[in-house]
Write a protein that holds these residues in place. Structure first.
Motif, PDB file in Angstrom:
ATOM      1  N   TRP A 162     -60.318  -0.656 -10.481  1.00 19.97           N
ATOM      2  CA  TRP A 162     -59.487   0.253 -11.274  1.00 19.97           C
ATOM      3  C   TRP A 162     -59.927   1.700 -11.101  1.00 19.97           C
ATOM      4  N   ALA A 163     -61.206   1.900 -10.827  1.00 21.32           N
ATOM      5  CA  ALA A 163     -61.668   3.262 -10.510  1.00 21.32           C
ATOM      6  C   ALA A 163     -61.036   3.737  -9.211  1.00 21.32           C
ATOM      7  N   LEU A 164     -60.923   2.843  -8.232  1.00 23.23           N
ATOM      8  CA  LEU A 164     -60.259   3.200  -6.978  1.00 23.23           C
ATOM      9  C   LEU A 164     -58.773   3.480  -7.212  1.00 23.23           C
ATOM     10  N   PHE A 165     -58.167   2.723  -8.125  1.00 22.16           N
ATOM     11  CA  PHE A 165     -56.771   2.999  -8.481  1.00 22.16           C
ATOM     12  C   PHE A 165     -56.632   4.414  -9.042  1.00 22.16           C
ATOM     13  N   VAL A 166     -57.522   4.788  -9.956  1.00 21.77           N
ATOM     14  CA  VAL A 166     -57.487   6.142 -10.517  1.00 21.77           C
ATOM     15  C   VAL A 166     -57.701   7.172  -9.421  1.00 21.77           C
TER      16      VAL A 166
END
Length: 382
Positions: free
Chosen positions: A124-128
């Motif tokens: 989810w950090a990569l999504f952000v």
């Protein structure tokens, strides 16, 4: 000292180079941002997500070079633009940088521990790290089109009178969502080429099809808004293309609909919006039909056309002022000196082909599909 190129010509060349760098960033790092945004939705298992990450793993760092080059070009060739824009977009730039920092950290640390919570958190950090820059870049372009609330005093000191939340208006959010949809389409097209055939590729095709349709609708909405809305600026009188860089020497007025003046005056400029629509339409066809080459060529052409449309519609403006139009920054009044532009051009002529050559070489060497099976046999993969 007499230089081989006159001041006006150098200004045009650097305006064009800045556009080329921004378009190169949109096409190369654009699919990286799109893939990161798609990651939690197209891949469900740990193996699938690692496979998706490794479709961009070999090249994402090199693709960011275009972002750095673009920022450097603005700083060196258009110092007024750099000073005003980075002041006005300070918090927005901080959000972008924080999100971009999540990408290398996420890539490097995600698989360091087997914990599902740990890996899901980094996913989810990569999504952000993909979604936030895509959105903010689009919002920034929307703000440039509607003008930033800044003014210059008699000593050319800039005062910015806006705030972070003021950057988000219905039009700028439309531009932000267009940017996200455009890059998600581009990322989906990339996954159709680089991901192994299977459920991940099928999910990317489904989301990419929807994103391409949304891109076309939002691009059309942006056209209507700029044509019939309150946006636009126009120079009064003839511009002094070879005059000194003093923004206050130009006479600028707000003129709704003026962003379409160039297309009426120069018919060849319609190539850009037509490329934006046709390229995205080709991407829609290619993604939906499972045709890899048309999908990626189309998404690349669509991104080029959309970015070029903004630049061509605004020429010669680079950064207009919404509260004091006479402080607006243009190609003719905000550049560095004649000598500075010439020296930088000489350096660029030598170094830019090298950047292009090693970028092409890297893509050639790293080409090939990413597969789940390769994760267990290649220790160099993320």
């Amino acid at each position: 000292m007499d230089l081989p190129l006159d001041y006006a010509t150098l200004r045009i060349i650097w305006w064009g180079l800045m556009g080329v760098l921004l378009m190169a960033f949109a096409v190369t790092d654009g699919f990286d941002l799109g893939v990161a945004t798609l990651l939690p939705f197209v891949a469900r298992t740990d193996g699938e997500r690692r496979m998706v990450i490794n479709t961009i793993g070999p090249t994402w760092e090199g693709n960011q070079v275009w972002f750095i080059l673009g920022g450097g070009a603005i700083f060196a060739a258009w110092p007024f633009v750099y000073a005003v824009s980075f002041s006005g977009f300070y918090l927005a730039m901080f959000v972008v940088l924080a999100a971009l920092i999540l990408r290398p950290v996420g890539f490097k640390y995600r698989s360091k521990r087997p914990s599902k919570i740990w890996r899901s958190g980094w996913d989810w950090a990569l999504f952000v790290g993909g979604f936030a820059p895509a959105l903010v870049f689009g919002v920034a372009v929307g703000n440039v089109l509607q003008g930033l609330p800044f003014r210059l005093d008699g000593d050319l000191r800039a005062t910015y009178e806006g705030g972070f939340l003021g950057l988000f208006t219905p039009f700028t959010l439309l531009c932000g969502l267009l940017s996200v949809a455009m890059l998600v389409t581009h990322g989906a097209a990339w996954l159709t080429m680089k991901a192994e055939k299977g459920v991940v590729r099928d999910r990317a095709r489904a989301i990419g099809t929807a994103a391409a349709l949304v891109s076309i609708l939002l691009f059309a909405g942006g056209y209507v808004f700029t044509a019939f809305g309150p946006l636009g600026f126009r120079l009064e009188g003839a511009a002094d293309a070879a005059g000194p860089s003093n923004p206050l020497r130009s006479a600028t007025v707000a003129a709704p609909g003026a962003w379409h003046d160039n297309f009426a005056a120069y018919g060849w400029m319609w190539i850009a919006p037509v490329a934006g629509f046709l390229g995205t339409g080709l991407a829609l066809f290619g993604i939906r039909a499972g045709r890899e080459a048309p999908a990626f060529i189309g998404s690349s052409l669509g991104a080029l056309g959309i970015v070029a449309t903004v630049g061509l519609s605004m020429f010669p403006f680079i950064l207009p002022s919404s509260i004091d139009p006479k402080s607006s920054l243009t190609v003719w009044n905000a550049s560095s000196s004649h000598m500075t532009l010439f020296v930088m051009l000489a350096v660029t002529v030598v170094l830019l082909p090298i950047v292009l050559a090693y970028t092409a070489w890297a893509f050639k060497v790293m080409w090939g599909r990413s597969t789940v099976d390769s994760l267990s046999s290649n220790p160099d993969l993320y």
